[in-house]
Design a protein around this motif. Structure first.
Motif, mmCIF file in Angstrom:
data_model
loop_
_atom_site.group_PDB
_atom_site.id
_atom_site.type_symbol
_atom_site.label_atom_id
_atom_site.label_comp_id
_atom_site.label_asym_id
_atom_site.label_seq_id
_atom_site.Cartn_x
_atom_site.Cartn_y
_atom_site.Cartn_z
ATOM 1 N N THR A 1 -24.037 36.796 50.896
ATOM 2 C CA THR A 1 -22.843 36.199 50.288
ATOM 3 C C THR A 1 -22.355 35.099 51.214
ATOM 4 O O THR A 1 -22.121 35.338 52.406
ATOM 5 C CB THR A 1 -21.725 37.241 50.097
ATOM 6 N N VAL B 1 -27.564 39.379 38.989
ATOM 7 C CA VAL B 1 -27.288 38.886 40.337
ATOM 8 C C VAL B 1 -28.295 37.773 40.604
ATOM 9 O O VAL B 1 -29.503 38.027 40.694
ATOM 10 C CB VAL B 1 -27.423 40.005 41.387
ATOM 11 N N TYR C 1 -23.281 37.458 38.884
ATOM 12 C CA TYR C 1 -22.804 37.309 40.256
ATOM 13 C C TYR C 1 -23.756 36.373 40.989
ATOM 14 O O TYR C 1 -24.960 36.621 41.063
ATOM 15 C CB TYR C 1 -22.744 38.669 40.962
ATOM 16 N N GLU D 1 -19.133 34.974 38.629
ATOM 17 C CA GLU D 1 -18.324 35.120 39.836
ATOM 18 C C GLU D 1 -19.180 34.954 41.085
ATOM 19 O O GLU D 1 -20.382 35.213 41.061
ATOM 20 C CB GLU D 1 -17.647 36.495 39.867
ATOM 21 N N PRO E 1 -19.242 36.622 44.629
ATOM 22 C CA PRO E 1 -18.648 37.722 45.402
ATOM 23 C C PRO E 1 -18.528 37.383 46.880
ATOM 24 O O PRO E 1 -19.214 36.485 47.395
ATOM 25 C CB PRO E 1 -19.636 38.869 45.190
#
Length: 453
Positions: free
Chosen positions: A9, A206, A418, A443, A445
């Motif tokens: 991330t 993801v 994500y 989004e 994260p």
């Protein structure tokens, strides 16, 4: 079912995702952090989840930023099984022990040269630790559904990034939800790898975003590489290519021998100076049915490349003063034999250093492609007089347009996407592009975020 982001991330390294329900924990990827010091320090911190409590691990592919922490995980108490594709298993047998060996060697070198702040530098894990971790591996074929943890059904589909790379599909039976992890997504028209297989279903996706903020150059990489090699050889210099041992090294060998066979560059010695890359090349050739190259083309690579296996041969090659091409790991110049070549070749303006893909911030490769006048290697600064290039068009990652095209090829209607595995700007731009094109909920994260699925 819950999904927790334990890595990758705000950065392209340290890929780690935890899926859990009331009874079980499944870890998807277990990578090491690379790049700037603040990221590398995370490798030495306690793992965010007690390794004893993780039931199983599933890998997207073999690259160290996705698999490299596994020996440390096992060393610190993980007892379960590690699942991956056949190709990934073969490559991990090479990559993980080599990573342990290199860490041991770097620790010894730091001790001898006294450039570490620690009285006695220690490796994160050893070669022996890596072999212990490999005892936990179990490999499967693409599209073969298995149950690594009770109630979790997993399938691998080809991701087109490197040999054995996959998207990981995790279906939780009780929740009746499917999470798909893209892993690293390959190119739509890669030189040697087939394109990634479209995803047909995902409740949660993801998705990586390494190139979420840019497109690859449209310059023909063969022409660009031919120009560099021809010009460098013409002035009596050496072309050094720091290359990832898996995927990039094999692509470069194929391209160099191709343009040499076509007479576009002079016939020069081509050296592959990386025991890990040599073994990976042998695996790549054995698994030729999984990529575009034929057995005959793989044979050409093997016959015309000088493999540098022994340390003594590497030292001898380091003294070379004649035009040649040297491919050596690592791809971001973060360790390995390539560092000794850089110390020799960087100070001479006749030579050329050619990077072939993404350079993580904080790495020597990043510093060099961004115009550093000197770089620190083994505790000393070395002047940069050689020409430095970055052939971005040789990257094994799809750029944002290719990823959008890949997503469009499937029948996806995810509840949430994500975006991970990218620098902050790249991930946010990827988020915006997916939102605008598909109108999905997307989004980005933060580290250690946990979401309900």
């Amino acid at each position: 079912m819950k999904l927790r982001f334990l890595g990758a991330t705000g950065t392209v390294t340290g890929s780690r995702y935890l899926i859990s329900d009331d009874k079980h924990r499944l870890l998807v990827d277990c990578g090491m952090y690379q790049g700037v010091k603040t990221l590398r320090r995370r490798n030495w911190a306690a793992f965010p989840v007690d390794p004893h409590t993780i039931d199983a691990v599933v890998l997207t592919h073999a690259h160290i930023d996705h698999s490299g922490y596994l020996p440390a995980l096992v060393k610190n108490g993980f007892k379960g099984t590690i699942y991956c594709t056949k190709g990934t298993h073969e490559l991990c047998k090479v990559l993980l022990p080599d990573a342990g060996f290199l860490q041991e060697e770097d620790a010894k070198y730091a001790f001898r040269k006294k450039y570490s702040k620690h009285t006695k530098p220690e490796p994160l894990f050893t070669e022996k630790d890596a072999w212990e971790a490999l005892k936990h591996f179990q490999s499967l074929h693409y599209h073969e559904t298995f149950e690594p943890v009770k109630g979790f059904h997993v399938t691998f589909t080809p991701a087109g990034h490197i040999l054995g790379s996959s998207c990981v599909h995790v279906h939780h039976k009780a929740a009746d939800k499917t999470i798909v992890f893209s892993g690293d997504v390959g190119r739509q028209n890669d030189i040697i790898m087939r394109p990634p297989e479209p995803i047909q279903k995902a409740d949660v996706l993801v998705c990586e975003s390494t190139y979420g903020d840019r497109l690859h150059s449209e310059v023909d990489p063969e022409t660009e590489l031919a120009t560099i090699i021809k010009r460098t050889a013409g002035r009596g210099g050496i072309v050094l290519i720091p290359a990832f041992a898996v995927g990039r090294a094999q692509m470069l060998l194929y391209v160099i021998h191709k343009i040499m066979g076509e007479g576009r560059i002079p016939k020069l010695p081509v050296y592959l100076n990386s025991p890990m890359a040599i073994k990976a090349t042998e695996i790549f050739c054995r698994h030729h049915k999984e990529h575009k190259l034929t057995a005959e083309q793989c044979g050409t690579i093997d016959e015309n490349t000088k493999f540098v296996r022994k340390v003594e041969e590497s030292i001898e090659l380091d003294a070379a003063r004649y035009p040649c091409v040297i491919i050596s790991a690592s791809g971001m110049a973060s360790g390995g034999r390539v560092l000794h070549h850089l110390k020799t070749l960087l100070p001479n303006e006749r030579n050329s250093i050619v990077f072939a893909g993404f350079q993580a911030p904080g790495t020597r490769g990043d510093a060099l492609v961004n115009g550093a006048e000197s770089v620190k290697i083994h505790g000393e600064y070395w002047p940069v007089k050689a020409d430095v290039f970055n052939l971005d068009s040789l990257s094994a990652h799809g750029d944002y347009q290719e990823i959008l095209e890949w997503l469009e090829q499937g029948n996806l209607r995810p509840l949430t996407v994500y975006v991970t595995h990218g620098e902050l700007v790249a991930s946010d731009l990827m988020r915006r592009r997916i939102c605008e094109k598909f109108e999905w909920d997307v989004e980005v994260p933060e580290l250690f975020d946990e979401v309900e699925v």
